[in-house]
Design a protein around this motif. Structure first.
Motif, PDB file in Angstrom:
ATOM      1  N   GLY A  93       0.810  -1.209   0.000  1.00 39.59           N
ATOM      2  CA  GLY A  93       0.000   0.000   0.000  1.00 39.59           C
ATOM      3  C   GLY A  93       0.842   1.258   0.000  1.00 39.59           C
ATOM      4  N   TRP A  96       1.910   2.124  -3.383  1.00 36.93           N
ATOM      5  CA  TRP A  96       0.790   2.243  -4.316  1.00 36.93           C
ATOM      6  C   TRP A  96       0.806   1.134  -5.369  1.00 36.93           C
ATOM      7  N   PHE A  97       1.168  -0.077  -4.935  1.00 35.74           N
ATOM      8  CA  PHE A  97       1.136  -1.224  -5.837  1.00 35.74           C
ATOM      9  C   PHE A  97      -0.311  -1.736  -5.903  1.00 35.74           C
ATOM     10  N   GLU A  98      -1.038  -1.274  -6.897  1.00 39.08           N
ATOM     11  CA  GLU A  98      -2.439  -1.690  -7.016  1.00 39.08           C
ATOM     12  C   GLU A  98      -2.535  -3.161  -7.404  1.00 39.08           C
ATOM     13  N   ARG A  99      -1.766  -3.554  -8.425  1.00 40.01           N
ATOM     14  CA  ARG A  99      -1.655  -4.961  -8.818  1.00 40.01           C
ATOM     15  C   ARG A  99      -0.171  -5.250  -9.010  1.00 40.01           C
ATOM     16  N   ARG A 122      -5.443  -8.659  -6.414  1.00 35.38           N
ATOM     17  CA  ARG A 122      -4.352  -7.723  -6.675  1.00 35.38           C
ATOM     18  C   ARG A 122      -3.065  -8.412  -7.137  1.00 35.38           C
TER      19      ARG A 122
END
Length: 282
Positions: A93, A96-99, A122
């Motif tokens: 988080g 900002w690793f969304e996927r 994710r």
């Protein structure tokens, strides 16, 4: 070329415990990789990702787990796999690793498996480097029960000595830095939670049920793991690393990085093909 990495210090509160994570990271246009090291190792196990062209342009983060390396943790006795799971989710988080793609070795592989179970939507792919998925995988952690000691310090000293003489590739190298990479007070709770989850956590079912591409990587010295043919039959790709035991990043890093890079590229290629098929108008 976007090859170099940055150092990052991340203050967190995990289950009420103050932690300051020490990380290596890089931004880039390609989907990121979150890299989780094993017990007795550190984020530097993965620093050479920047030396391999297949990862050029790919964002990544590798960090020292609480109780390890340069990460500070206010209460080492709270560190166990659930604590490390919450840490991994918080680090993802923070960046900002969304996927993202997941790579986890040993203890980090088990943590990554639990993270995948918590956040399956994710995870793009999961490379499990001899992370625990069955009771037989506790050859290190089960020593907490096999060799009881009066104190964490005594247990850890004796663990280091056993590792020094273990008949496996890179065991002596591994043992030489354990005292500098791990805080002894964190060891018992980590090991006990690894054993408990391996024996009772339904890990195999979780691993085989993930909807994204999975690789299980192992050293040729451990090709006798009893479940290899079973997980392969269920769609898990196997990667046997030659001239290697439990530590491919020490014994055969070139083969390890090639297998990881090729797998991530295949996973993304397959994902793009599926996306094109599902979004093509009729």
């Amino acid at each position: 070329m976007t090859q170099e990495f940055l150092r990052s210090s991340i203050p967190l509160s995990i289950s009420g415990t103050s932690v300051t994570i020490s990380a290596l990271c890089r931004q880039g246009p390609k989907a990121p990789v979150l890299l989780l090291h094993g017990f007795g190792s550190t984020k530097e196990d993965y620093a050479d990702i920047v030396r391999h062209g297949v990862f050029e342009g790919r964002a990544f983060a590798a960090y020292d787990a609480p109780g390890c390396g340069e990460t500070d943790c206010a209460d080492l006795t709270t560190v166990d796999i659930p604590f490390l799971l919450d840490t991994a989710a918080a680090v993802a988080g923070h960046f900002w690793f969304e996927r993202f793609h997941l790579v986890g070795h040993s203890m980090g592989g088990l943590t990554a498996l639990m993270l995948s179970s918590q956040l399956p939507q994710r995870v793009l792919s999961f490379i499990n480097i001899e992370g625990n998925i069955a009771p037989e995988d506790c050859f290190l952690s089960r020593q907490i029960d096999q060799y009881p000691s009066d104190s964490a310090e005594q247990f850890f000293a004796e663990f280091i000595e056993r590792a020094l003489h273990a008949p496996a590739y890179a065991s002596a190298l591994y043992s030489s830095s354990l005292r500098h990479k791990v805080r002894a007070d964190a060891v018992p709770s980590i090991f006990r939670s690894m054993v408990s989850l391996s024996d009772n956590g339904d890990l195999m079912r979780k691993f085989l049920g993930f909807p994204f591409p999975r690789m299980f990587m192992y050293g040729e010295q451990n090709s006798n793991l009893t479940y290899l043919s079973h997980i392969e039959s269920k769609g898990v790709e196997l990667a046997e690393i030659p001239n290697c035991g439990h530590f491919p990043m020490y014994s055969n890093p070139v083969a390890m990085w090639k297998a990881i890079g090729d797998f991530i590229e295949r996973a993304e290629s397959t994902s793009r093909k599926v996306l094109r098929v599902t979004t093509t108008p009729r």
